[in-house]
Design a protein around this motif. Structure first.
Motif, PDB file in Angstrom:
ATOM      1  N   GLU A  84      49.259  52.744  17.522  1.00  0.00           N
ATOM      2  CA  GLU A  84      48.242  53.116  18.517  1.00  0.00           C
ATOM      3  C   GLU A  84      47.260  51.957  18.641  1.00  0.00           C
ATOM      4  N   ASP A  85      47.065  51.454  19.865  1.00  0.00           N
ATOM      5  CA  ASP A  85      46.177  50.308  20.053  1.00  0.00           C
ATOM      6  C   ASP A  85      44.705  50.679  20.110  1.00  0.00           C
ATOM      7  N   ASP A  86      44.389  51.936  20.337  1.00  0.00           N
ATOM      8  CA  ASP A  86      43.000  52.398  20.411  1.00  0.00           C
ATOM      9  C   ASP A  86      42.547  52.815  19.006  1.00  0.00           C
ATOM     10  N   GLU A  87      41.685  52.004  18.397  1.00  0.00           N
ATOM     11  CA  GLU A  87      41.300  52.223  16.998  1.00  0.00           C
ATOM     12  C   GLU A  87      40.697  53.602  16.743  1.00  0.00           C
TER      13      GLU A  87
END
Length: 127
Positions: A8-11
């Motif tokens: 997932e790129d959204d922390e």
């Protein structure tokens, strides 16, 4: 308890999902995108029970990751996540490889239930 790889790129979303799964005792490893997740899978020889991946990410998206990971690691359960209807449509041809697509936003209870269901169902077997 299962071993889970989250791509997932959204922390903040990644941290939320990690906390949700750790509540159920799962051991969680995080990747920032599909390319990093594939590297981790290959380094650890697929030693995960579940791959939970966002569809829309830079470098390698979740669909490309699923297509790369499924043949190499047939015992891996794959669950996709997306907040975009058009991305959900892209996943339609992947029923043989992917357990389900979880629509964002989701609650803590939603993601925990979807992961439990996916793990109980086990890996998809192509053909």
């Amino acid at each position: 308890m299962a071993t889970v790889l989250i791509a997932e790129d959204d922390e903040p979303v990644r941290a939320f999902v990690r906390r949700a799964l750790e509540i159920d005792g799962h051991v969680v490893t995080e990747a920032r995108d599909g390319a990093e997740a594939l590297e981790i899978l290959e380094e650890r020889k697929g030693a995960f029970d579940l791959l939970l991946t966002d569809i829309r990410m830079p470098l390698m998206d979740g669909i490309a990751l699923a297509l790369a990971a499924a043949p190499q690691f047939p015992d891996l359960v794959i669950l996709l996540m997306t907040g975009y209807a058009d991305q959900r449509e892209r996943a339609h041809g992947l029923e043989a490889l992917v357990h389900d697509v979880v629509t964002k936003p989701f609650t803590l209870a939603d993601i925990r239930a979807k992961v439990t269901e996916a793990l109980a169902a086990g890996p998809k077997r192509p053909g």
